[in-house]
Design a protein around this motif. Structure first.
Motif, PDB file in Angstrom:
ATOM      1  N   ASP A  90       0.618  -1.064   0.147  1.00 56.74           N
ATOM      2  CA  ASP A  90      -0.010  -0.049  -0.020  1.00 56.74           C
ATOM      3  C   ASP A  90       0.995   1.265  -0.014  1.00 56.74           C
ATOM      4  OD1 ASP A  90      -1.980   1.917   0.436  1.00 56.74           O
ATOM      5  OD2 ASP A  90      -2.013   1.557   2.550  1.00 56.74           O
ATOM      6  N   LEU A  91       1.681   1.503   1.039  1.00 56.37           N
ATOM      7  CA  LEU A  91       2.452   2.854   1.248  1.00 56.37           C
ATOM      8  C   LEU A  91       3.770   2.671   0.603  1.00 56.37           C
ATOM      9  CD1 LEU A  91       1.566   3.168   5.029  1.00 56.37           C
ATOM     10  CD2 LEU A  91       0.416   4.241   2.910  1.00 56.37           C
ATOM     11  N   ALA A 106      -3.746  11.810  -5.828  1.00 60.21           N
ATOM     12  CA  ALA A 106      -4.067  12.706  -4.621  1.00 60.21           C
ATOM     13  C   ALA A 106      -3.949  12.086  -3.478  1.00 60.21           C
ATOM     14  CB  ALA A 106      -5.182  13.572  -4.792  1.00 60.21           C
ATOM     15  N   ASP A 107      -4.688  10.940  -3.356  1.00 60.62           N
ATOM     16  CA  ASP A 107      -4.684  10.407  -1.934  1.00 60.62           C
ATOM     17  C   ASP A 107      -3.386   9.921  -1.510  1.00 60.62           C
ATOM     18  OD1 ASP A 107      -6.281   8.984   0.211  1.00 60.62           O
ATOM     19  OD2 ASP A 107      -5.555   7.111  -1.081  1.00 60.62           O
ATOM     20  N   TYR A 108      -2.550   9.305  -2.342  1.00 56.90           N
ATOM     21  CA  TYR A 108      -1.273   8.781  -1.954  1.00 56.90           C
ATOM     22  C   TYR A 108      -0.506   9.963  -1.411  1.00 56.90           C
ATOM     23  CZ  TYR A 108      -1.753   3.854  -2.505  1.00 56.90           C
ATOM     24  OH  TYR A 108      -2.607   2.655  -2.260  1.00 56.90           O
ATOM     25  N   MET A 109      -0.360  11.069  -2.362  1.00 54.46           N
ATOM     26  CA  MET A 109       0.333  12.161  -2.051  1.00 54.46           C
ATOM     27  C   MET A 109       0.178  12.847  -0.716  1.00 54.46           C
ATOM     28  SD  MET A 109       3.017  14.247  -2.985  1.00 54.46           S
ATOM     29  CE  MET A 109       3.112  14.059  -4.638  1.00 54.46           C
ATOM     30  N   LYS A 110      -1.274  12.686  -0.272  1.00 49.66           N
ATOM     31  CA  LYS A 110      -1.589  13.091   1.050  1.00 49.66           C
ATOM     32  C   LYS A 110      -1.198  12.213   2.208  1.00 49.66           C
ATOM     33  CE  LYS A 110      -5.972  14.471   3.619  1.00 49.66           C
ATOM     34  NZ  LYS A 110      -7.242  14.724   3.549  1.00 49.66           N
ATOM     35  N   ARG A 111      -1.362  11.112   1.956  1.00 45.30           N
ATOM     36  CA  ARG A 111      -1.099  10.034   2.830  1.00 45.30           C
ATOM     37  C   ARG A 111       0.475   9.820   3.091  1.00 45.30           C
ATOM     38  NH1 ARG A 111      -3.155   4.719   1.263  1.00 45.30           N
ATOM     39  NH2 ARG A 111      -2.676   3.989   3.299  1.00 45.30           N
ATOM     40  N   LYS A 112       1.216   9.434   1.929  1.00 41.23           N
ATOM     41  CA  LYS A 112       2.610   8.975   1.985  1.00 41.23           C
ATOM     42  C   LYS A 112       3.624   9.892   1.062  1.00 41.23           C
ATOM     43  CE  LYS A 112       5.539   6.106   3.517  1.00 41.23           C
ATOM     44  NZ  LYS A 112       5.964   5.932   4.680  1.00 41.23           N
ATOM     45  N   GLY A 113       3.013  10.993   0.547  1.00 39.77           N
ATOM     46  CA  GLY A 113       4.105  11.689  -0.344  1.00 39.77           C
ATOM     47  C   GLY A 113       4.214  11.016  -1.665  1.00 39.77           C
ATOM     48  N   ALA A 114       5.040  11.473  -2.218  1.00 39.00           N
ATOM     49  CA  ALA A 114       5.488  10.614  -3.885  1.00 39.00           C
ATOM     50  C   ALA A 114       6.001   9.366  -3.500  1.00 39.00           C
ATOM     51  CB  ALA A 114       6.388  11.447  -4.476  1.00 39.00           C
ATOM     52  N   SER A 115       5.238   8.502  -3.385  1.00 39.48           N
ATOM     53  CA  SER A 115       5.443   6.802  -2.922  1.00 39.48           C
ATOM     54  C   SER A 115       5.403   6.286  -4.225  1.00 39.48           C
ATOM     55  CB  SER A 115       4.353   6.604  -1.944  1.00 39.48           C
ATOM     56  OG  SER A 115       3.247   6.335  -2.395  1.00 39.48           O
ATOM     57  N   ILE A 116       5.581   4.945  -4.203  1.00 40.68           N
ATOM     58  CA  ILE A 116       5.726   3.963  -5.325  1.00 40.68           C
ATOM     59  C   ILE A 116       4.152   4.042  -6.003  1.00 40.68           C
ATOM     60  CG2 ILE A 116       5.544   1.617  -6.070  1.00 40.68           C
ATOM     61  CD1 ILE A 116       7.776   0.971  -3.850  1.00 40.68           C
ATOM     62  N   ARG A 117       2.981   3.701  -5.225  1.00 44.87           N
ATOM     63  CA  ARG A 117       1.963   3.898  -5.724  1.00 44.87           C
ATOM     64  C   ARG A 117       1.306   5.212  -6.402  1.00 44.87           C
ATOM     65  NH1 ARG A 117      -0.898  -0.585  -6.478  1.00 44.87           N
ATOM     66  NH2 ARG A 117      -0.268  -2.309  -5.218  1.00 44.87           N
ATOM     67  N   TYR A 118       1.921   6.370  -5.680  1.00 39.83           N
ATOM     68  CA  TYR A 118       1.638   7.774  -6.349  1.00 39.83           C
ATOM     69  C   TYR A 118       2.029   7.716  -7.572  1.00 39.83           C
ATOM     70  CZ  TYR A 118       2.491  12.426  -7.655  1.00 39.83           C
ATOM     71  OH  TYR A 118       2.303  13.513  -8.574  1.00 39.83           O
ATOM     72  N   TRP A 119       3.627   7.215  -7.887  1.00 38.08           N
ATOM     73  CA  TRP A 119       3.961   7.470  -9.256  1.00 38.08           C
ATOM     74  C   TRP A 119       3.177   6.315 -10.329  1.00 38.08           C
ATOM     75  CZ3 TRP A 119       6.206  11.403 -10.608  1.00 38.08           C
ATOM     76  CH2 TRP A 119       7.004  12.134  -9.196  1.00 38.08           C
ATOM     77  N   CYS A 120       2.705   5.048  -9.469  1.00 38.97           N
ATOM     78  CA  CYS A 120       1.993   3.977 -10.489  1.00 38.97           C
ATOM     79  C   CYS A 120       0.850   4.906 -10.982  1.00 38.97           C
ATOM     80  CB  CYS A 120       1.548   2.930  -9.564  1.00 38.97           C
ATOM     81  SG  CYS A 120       3.096   1.699  -9.202  1.00 38.97           S
TER      82      CYS A 120
END
Length: 333
Positions: free
Chosen positions: A99-100, A268-282
């Protein structure tokens, strides 16, 4: 008298032998039954009800993104069953990574799974999860061997959950040999096993449902994949990983606007929760091809421009291989 004694004994020899044989057979049968029961117990993932409920609870907490609570529940299980609790703790860690994008959690899971003192089918599950970690961290050969070792342990079990774990492995083995003439192919059977287990298991349903979805994706049966993703979301509403999986199915069904909407919200959700994480870039990478295929080249270019960020370059190697291969093949990067 001695002669008669021995005569009687000689006469009784066949009867004595038969009697002793029957007694020995009974003894061996009882021994085999007892050892069989013990062996059968080792061929199941079953736990006492109170402990099994802890596994289900940890799964529910994990799917609700309550990772701290899930880890605490796993530790409670570990206080009663060291091996099962250790395996469960690291399934939670792998879920955190999934997830994160917490790679530290993944590496910790790998180290801990090497040490877990599990037995029977729980040791098979330990090996199965360790095989995934090793493959995910670049040790594909050792990961494949570990997964195969786990599968061989699962293969002889009558336990539904154990059979489902075996089905994950066996499906891809049959797929890899599908080109061989006259080779038996049980993939439909394995799909049915996973489908049933994903409905009935409260402990491991996400571990069965997710590969089942990707198997249908691989078959280009995207409608079934979408239905299964929606089944997962019915059990775990708004789960971020399951939402991305749903978007992948929508994309393949050419429902581009719906797929883009999910991935925009996911980014937007991943940027808020974890920043520029793997799933954000996915999310960003998927939006590139979704907008491209939808004919929205400007929006695709807008997403592509985000990849100039050094944060992306730092974790580019963690991006899904199939996604990257598709984008590169189509010259979308």
């Amino acid at each position: 008298m001695l002669a008669s004694f021995y005569s009687i004994l000689d006469y009784q020899k066949p009867l004595v032998f038969v009697s002793l044989t029957i007694m020995l057979c009974r003894f061996l049968l009882i021994s085999l039954m007892l050892s069989g029961f013990a062996f059968a117990e080792n061929l199941t993932l079953a736990l006492p009800d109170s402990l099994s409920q802890l596994v289900s609870k940890a799964t529910a907490q994990t799917m609700a993104l309550k990772y701290g609570d899930a880890m605490a529940t796993a530790k409670t299980l570990r206080s009663h069953n060291e091996g099962a609790g250790c395996v469960l703790e690291n399934i939670v860690r792998i879920s955190i990574y999934d997830d994160l994008g917490d790679t530290a959690a993944l590496f910790t899971a790998g180290k801990q799974l090497e040490k877990c003192k599990s037995e029977g089918m729980w040791d098979a599950l330990r090996k199965f999860e360790l095989g995934y970690v090793q493959s995910e961290t670049g040790h594909s050969v050792s990961g494949a061997l570990k997964t195969r070792s786990a599968a061989k342990m699962f293969e002889d079990s009558k336990d539904q959950e154990a059979r489902a774990f075996y089905a994950i492995y066996a499906y891809y083995v049959d797929k890899s040999f599908s080109w061989v003439p006259f080779k038996s192919d049980h993939r439909e059977e394995y799909l049915a096993v996973l489908d049933s287990a994903s409905k009935k298991s409260t402990r491991f349903w996400p571990l069965f449902l997710t590969p089942l979805i990707w198997m249908h994706y691989d078959k280009e049966d995207f409608n079934t994949g979408l239905k299964l993703a929606e089944r997962g979301l019915a059990k775990a509403p708004n789960h971020p990983v399951m939402l991305q999986i749903k978007a992948d199915m929508l994309y393949r069904l050419k429902r581009y606007d719906e797929a883009a909407d999910i991935y925009e919200k996911s980014a937007a959700d991943y940027m808020k929760r974890k920043g520029a994480s793997i799933r954000y870039w996915c999310s960003v990478l998927n939006l590139i091809r979704i907008y491209h295929d939808a004919g929205k080249k400007d929006k695709a270019a807008e997403q592509r421009a985000k990849l100039d960020d050094p944060k992306y370059r730092a974790i580019e190697s963690w991006m899904p291989g199939s996604l990257m291969d598709d984008l590169k093949k189509r010259k979308l990067l």
